[in-house]
Design an enzyme around this catalytic site. Structure first.
Site, PDB file in Angstrom:
ATOM      1  N   ARG A  62      -6.267   8.379  12.851  1.00  0.00           N
ATOM      2  CA  ARG A  62      -7.129   8.443  13.964  1.00  0.00           C
ATOM      3  C   ARG A  62      -8.499   7.921  13.788  1.00  0.00           C
ATOM      4  NH1 ARG A  62     -10.034  12.622  15.557  1.00  0.00           N
ATOM      5  NH2 ARG A  62      -8.680  14.055  14.867  1.00  0.00           N
ATOM      6  N   TYR A 115     -14.377  -5.975  36.351  1.00  0.00           N
ATOM      7  CA  TYR A 115     -13.045  -5.378  36.430  1.00  0.00           C
ATOM      8  C   TYR A 115     -13.181  -4.049  37.184  1.00  0.00           C
ATOM      9  CZ  TYR A 115      -8.751  -3.153  35.277  1.00  0.00           C
ATOM     10  OH  TYR A 115      -7.714  -2.086  34.923  1.00  0.00           O
ATOM     11  N   ASP A 185     -18.563  -8.143  27.961  1.00  0.00           N
ATOM     12  CA  ASP A 185     -16.936  -8.020  28.048  1.00  0.00           C
ATOM     13  C   ASP A 185     -16.743  -9.309  28.003  1.00  0.00           C
ATOM     14  OD1 ASP A 185     -14.384  -8.004  28.608  1.00  0.00           O
ATOM     15  OD2 ASP A 185     -14.638  -6.235  30.001  1.00  0.00           O
ATOM     16  N   LYS A 210      -5.002  -8.674  26.763  1.00  0.00           N
ATOM     17  CA  LYS A 210      -5.051 -10.135  27.492  1.00  0.00           C
ATOM     18  C   LYS A 210      -4.948 -11.203  26.323  1.00  0.00           C
ATOM     19  CE  LYS A 210      -5.734  -7.516  30.852  1.00  0.00           C
ATOM     20  NZ  LYS A 210      -6.575  -6.652  30.710  1.00  0.00           N
TER      21      LYS A 210
HETATM   22  C1  LIG Z   1     -12.164  -8.039  31.912  1.00  0.00           C
HETATM   23  C2  LIG Z   1     -11.619  -6.761  31.482  1.00  0.00           C
HETATM   24  N1  LIG Z   1     -12.164  -6.018  30.922  1.00  0.00           N
HETATM   25  C3  LIG Z   1     -11.336  -4.943  30.450  1.00  0.00           C
HETATM   26  C4  LIG Z   1      -9.838  -4.483  31.260  1.00  0.00           C
HETATM   27  C5  LIG Z   1      -9.214  -3.138  30.846  1.00  0.00           C
HETATM   28  O1  LIG Z   1      -8.377  -3.485  29.736  1.00  0.00           O
HETATM   29  P1  LIG Z   1      -7.135  -2.738  29.225  1.00  0.00           P
HETATM   30  O2  LIG Z   1      -6.292  -2.900  30.681  1.00  0.00           O
HETATM   31  O3  LIG Z   1      -6.721  -3.437  28.204  1.00  0.00           O
HETATM   32  O4  LIG Z   1      -7.516  -1.215  29.206  1.00  0.00           O
HETATM   33  C6  LIG Z   1      -9.631  -5.613  32.006  1.00  0.00           C
HETATM   34  C7  LIG Z   1      -8.173  -5.395  32.440  1.00  0.00           C
HETATM   35  O5  LIG Z   1      -7.683  -5.981  33.106  1.00  0.00           O
HETATM   36  C8  LIG Z   1     -10.246  -6.721  32.294  1.00  0.00           C
HETATM   37  O6  LIG Z   1      -9.740  -7.568  33.038  1.00  0.00           O
END
Ligand SMILES: Cc1ncc(COP(=O)(O)O)c(C=O)c1O
Length: 398
Positions: A62, A115, A185, A210
């Site tokens: 962990r 998001y 992000d 992604k």
């Molecule tokens: C820009 C962005 N950040 C974070 C996330 C969250 O990621 P996860 O689905 O891997 O938890 C997403 C999910 O679509 C996203 O598009």
């Protein structure tokens, strides 16, 4: 990875080699999946020293794991950061980062659109713990929103789903003058197109689900930053929340990263063509793609991105009915959320990724009922163009 000159390695070389070396005990070229949950420290004193941080070494999966560490090393190299920590998902990475860096009474500013999941953390979760989150539409409003309580500035660029562009260098300049930590992000751009740390941003977060994984078969998240920040985030996110990445997923993400620059380039080139096709189509009112000169963030995107990426959104004449007709007519492009896959994916943000966002905020962001988000994959662009054109022909625009 050993290098033979002081010349910096290219991103394709880093994607293949960084963070990995043949396994010293077996010579295995691909990083082995280390399934052990505990690692023997051998004797009492070594155990005590490792737990106190006095001496390095694995203890418990962990906290840290050799397969996950290879992924972290590769991501740190690609983003040009000192250190990285991986998580079980992008949301675990984002929540761990934010919760490690703010306390009750602090304020956080988020810039632009987010998001839906991250939006929920900012607007609903943080206030429950006494953290005020303030939204500003763009960097122009940032300075005025800063107070002595501001601890963190958070932005996505390009953002989900409107593809808005936040000027990262400008954000970093403003934040540094006030000693505020900045988080970007970088899921949509990936380090192949934008390197936020080189623009002065302190922390980069990713949904590794992604582009990093890239094949739609692994869920994960990664944070890259300086050593001290990463240790703080690892402490909260892994040691306390326990949101650790499985070594099996880490292995898939490492494999995905090896082809990241190739995939991102191919998909971005196709996306540039598809954005132009959509832009000229009578069924489409607006295309949100930073590569189009009409996009409000185009000038900044040209400065901070090396290409414009594989994502776009577009507004269809005829609202939800038009979006339904278009999406249900696609035969090659798959209707699904997620993005950054080898496969092209399309979705209707208002009823999927952003359905939990309050309607007035959705409207403010421009997430209308006629909006479609498209993640362009690595198929032949001519086939994608044919599929999109035939699906558009089913949209009734009269
Ligand atoms: C820009 C962005 N950040 C974070 C996330 C969250 O990621 P996860 O689905 O891997 O938890 C997403 C999910 O679509 C996203 O598009």
């Amino acid at each position: 990875m050993t290098t033979h000159s002081s010349h910096p390695l290219g991103i394709r070389t880093l994607a293949v080699h960084a963070g990995q070396a043949p396994d010293p005990s077996t010579g295995a070229v691909a990083t082995p999946i280390s399934t052990a949950s505990a690692y023997s420290y051998g004797d009492f004193d070594t155990g005590e020293q490792r737990f106190s941080g006095e001496s390095p070494g694995y203890l418990y999966s962990r906290f840290a794991n050799p397969t996950v560490a290879a992924l972290e090393g590769k991501m740190a190299a690609l983003e040009g950061g000192e250190s990285a920590v991986a998580f079980a998902s992008g949301m675990a990475a984002i929540c761990s980062t934010v919760l490690a860096l703010v306390s009750a009474g602090d304020e956080l500013i988020h810039v632009g659109t987010l998001y839906g999941g991250t939006e929920g953390v900012m607007r609903n979760l943080l206030p429950r713990f006494g953290v005020r989150s303030i939204h500003v539409a763009g960097v122009e409003q940032l300075e005025a929103a800063i107070t002595p309580k501001t601890r963190l500035i958070f932005a996505e660029t390009p953002d989900n789903p409107m593809l808005g562009i936040v000027d990262l260098a400008q954000t970093a300049r403003i934040a540094r003058a006030h000693q505020i930590v900045t988080v970007a992000d970088n899921t949509f751009a990936t380090p192949c197109l934008t390197r936020p740390l080189s623009l002065g941003i302190d922390v980069v977060v990713h949904s590794a689900t992604k582009f990093i994984g890239g094949h739609g078969d692994a869920t994960g998240g990664v944070v890259v930053a300086g050593k001290a920040l990463i240790e703080k985030i690892r402490g909260v996110g892994l040691k306390q929340f326990g949101g650790c990445l499985s070594p099996f997923e880490a292995s898939l993400l490492i494999r995905g990263l090896k082809t990241l620059p190739l995939r991102v380039e191919a998909a971005s080139l196709s996306a540039e063509r598809i954005a132009r096709l959509l832009n000229e189509h009578p069924a489409v009112t607006t295309v949100f793609y930073p590569g189009l000169p009409s996009h409000p963030g185009h000038a900044v995107a040209k400065r901070q991105m090396s290409r414009f990426g594989a994502l776009m959104a577009f507004e269809l004449k005829g609202g939800k009915a038009a979006a339904r007709a278009f999406l249900d007519s696609l035969t090659l492009v798959t209707q699904a959320v997620s993005l950054g896959d080898t496969d092209s994916l399309a979705c209707h943000p208002a009823s999927t990724t952003h359905s939990a966002v309050a309607e007035d905020i959705r409207r403010q962001y421009g997430v209308t009922e006629g909006l479609v988000r498209l993640s362009v994959g690595i198929e032949d662009v001519e086939d994608l163009e044919r599929d999109i054109t035939q699906a558009l022909s089913n949209v009734n625009i009269v």
